[in-house]
Design a protein around this motif. Structure first.
Motif, PDB file in Angstrom:
ATOM      1  N   SER A 103     114.007  13.133  56.350  1.00  0.00           N
ATOM      2  CA  SER A 103     115.396  12.888  56.768  1.00  0.00           C
ATOM      3  C   SER A 103     115.444  11.766  57.794  1.00  0.00           C
ATOM      4  O   SER A 103     116.333  10.914  57.755  1.00  0.00           O
ATOM      5  N   GLU A 126     121.792  19.888  53.904  1.00  0.00           N
ATOM      6  CA  GLU A 126     121.013  20.804  54.739  1.00  0.00           C
ATOM      7  C   GLU A 126     121.526  20.880  56.154  1.00  0.00           C
ATOM      8  O   GLU A 126     121.347  21.882  56.823  1.00  0.00           O
ATOM      9  N   ASP A 173     120.164  14.318  50.558  1.00  0.00           N
ATOM     10  CA  ASP A 173     119.146  15.088  51.291  1.00  0.00           C
ATOM     11  C   ASP A 173     119.527  16.562  51.298  1.00  0.00           C
ATOM     12  O   ASP A 173     120.367  16.991  52.051  1.00  0.00           O
TER      13      ASP A 173
HETATM   14 MG    MG Z   1     115.148  17.027  56.212  1.00  0.00          MG
END
Ligand code: MG
Ligand code: TYD
Length: 453
Positions: A103, A126, A173
């Motif tokens: 990330s 997330e 992501d």
């Molecule tokens: Mg991540």
């Protein structure tokens, strides 16, 4: 006509079964069996595929083609690993262990692309938007014009993007959190991951956006979700490194638009991932007094030399016990092979010793030319006689005990000399300028050199 019988085909490995099962008996994936009707066993005219189709024009290889235009992300180490920049309309999968920095890397890449005025969208499934903002602040990227969203519905993402001019870069992501309402099932299941990826890739191809999907890696090291995800994308990038070490390596495992032999090197620092443009001395511990059990190997990553330290430890065992062999950062079957060659061809026996091998700095060695350096470290550990600290060692070892030349020997020697190494232990026939060489055409020669016998 023959009756069509239902059959169940595993969408992960392709094996065929006569009844539905939750887990594929062949590849042990869950929820991958789906019903397909079997082809009739008797072929009628209609089922003869050699007629009734549209004839296509077959063309030569020699026509003019436009090379893909690449967009530089402004992060040179990233560009290098993906083959010189991202290709518009392409889809990439970035895979890596949780917490390795995926990330962080992609937020930095998105910020860099956005700062260049090319348009970057970062979708997190997330983290909440504020969490991503906080991270950006910590990275000093608070002002970058990246467009953020925290959503997991692919329909919502695509509807949103349909109303905008297509961004140069879209980061998702992660693909395991995405959900397509065309398909039943929870996010992260094989069919959801596949369906979501398919829709996102279709968007990327149609609108010329470069798509990067983050993919988590399961405990056994494979990318979670179906293997087919790897076939759907144009490039698969692995982000690797040990969590306890600072260094991270970005490596293309598959790349339809470039080679897979260049790496990008980063260091995880307080303010995110810093580029490491000169990694060759990265994995070295320089010391003046040599210690037994270590050897320096000039590895090569693509066209870049990386000097790494190989460490070996042997522990004498009471007779009767089965000795342990353990390798970190190197192939353990290659270690077993080298131990066998040392025993059979050079009379050096490790039968009553436990053997531990480690590549320093969390580096993973794949270069076969490391054989000779590993052998030097092993023999040095066993005989407690150090390899000189100013020497580098390289060469591939054959089962016969012969030592063979490594690819790009000169490049490696040049780098070693540049870093102050004065001596190179190399296979027979190698010529070198600027560095003293000791040549070995047989592994036995190396053993004699290390043990002094
Ligand atoms: Mg991540
Ligand atoms: P992250 O990018 O969240 O990993 P992934 O997306 O692969 O799961 O990175 C997580 C780790 O990186 C976290 O444990 C803390 C560390 N980190 C730093 O050391 N410095 C930083 O500036 C940032 C943002 C993270």
């Amino acid at each position: 006509m023959a009756k069509l019988k239902a059959r169940y085909v595993c969408q992960a490995c392709g094996s065929v079964h006569s009844r539905w099962q939750g887990q594929c008996p062949d590849c042990a994936e869950w929820n991958t069996l789906s019903q397909e009707s079997a082809a009739p066993t008797v072929f009628s005219q209609k089922h003869d595929l050699s007629t009734g189709g549209r004839a296509v024009e077959l063309v030569g290889l020699d026509a003019e083609v436009a090379l893909p235009v690449r967009i530089s992300t402004g992060i040179a180490e990233f560009d290098r690993a993906v083959g010189g920049g991202i290709v518009p309309g392409s889809a990439m999968l970035l895979a890596g262990d949780p917490g390795i920095g995926k990330s962080t890397l992609l937020l930095q890449v998105a910020a860099s692309v956005a700062k260049a005025g090319k348009g970057a969208v970062y979708v997190s499934g997330e983290e909440a938007v504020d969490q991503v903002r906080l991270r950006a602040l910590r990275l000093g990227l608070g002002a970058a014009p990246v467009k953020l969203a925290s959503v997991t519905s692919v329909r919502d993402i695509l509807t949103t993007l349909q109303g905008e001019s297509p961004p140069a870069l879209l980061v998702i992501d992660s693909v395991q959190t995405m959900h397509s309402d065309l398909i039943e099932g929870a996010p992260g299941t094989v069919s959801q991951v596949r369906a979501s990826a398919q829709e996102l890739i279709r968007f990327a191809k149609e609108r010329g956006t470069a798509l990067i999907l983050v993919g988590h890696v399961t405990k056994d090291g494979s990318i979670a979700g179906p293997r087919v995800l790897e076939h759907m994308v144009d490039a698969v990038l692995g982000f690797e490194g040990e969590r306890s070490h600072q260094y991270r390596i970005l490596r293309a495992v598959k790349n339809r638009f470039g080679g897979t032999d260049e790496i990008g090197v980063f260091a995880m620092e307080g303010a995110g991932l810093a580029e490491v443009p000169n990694p060759s001395a990265l994995f070295l511990t320089r010391r003046d007094d040599p210690v037994s059990g270590t050897a320096i190997f000039p590895a090569l990553e693509g066209t870049r030399p990386v000097l790494v330290e190989i460490q070996a430890l042997t522990v004498r065992l009471a007779s009767g016990a089965t000795p342990r062999r353990s390798a970190v950062g190197w192939d353990s079957s290659r270690l077993a092979m080298l131990l066998a060659v040392l025993e059979a061809r050079c009379g050096v026996s490790f039968a009553t010793a436990e053997v531990y091998l480690n590549v320093a700095g969390g580096y993973k060695l794949q270069d076969p030319a490391a054989d000779l350096a590993v052998a030097a470290a092993l023999v040095s550990a066993l005989s407690e006689r150090p390899v000189p600290a100013e020497a580098v060692v390289m060469g591939e070892v054959a089962l016969s005990g012969e030592v063979r030349q490594a690819a790009h020997t000169q490049l490696r020697l040049k780098e070693a000399a540049k870093l102050g190494f004065e001596e190179a232990w190399v296979p027979g026939g190698v010529e070198a300028k600027g560095i003293k060489v000791a040549r070995f055409s047989q592994l036995r020669g190396l053993v004699e050199k290390v043990t002094g016998r």
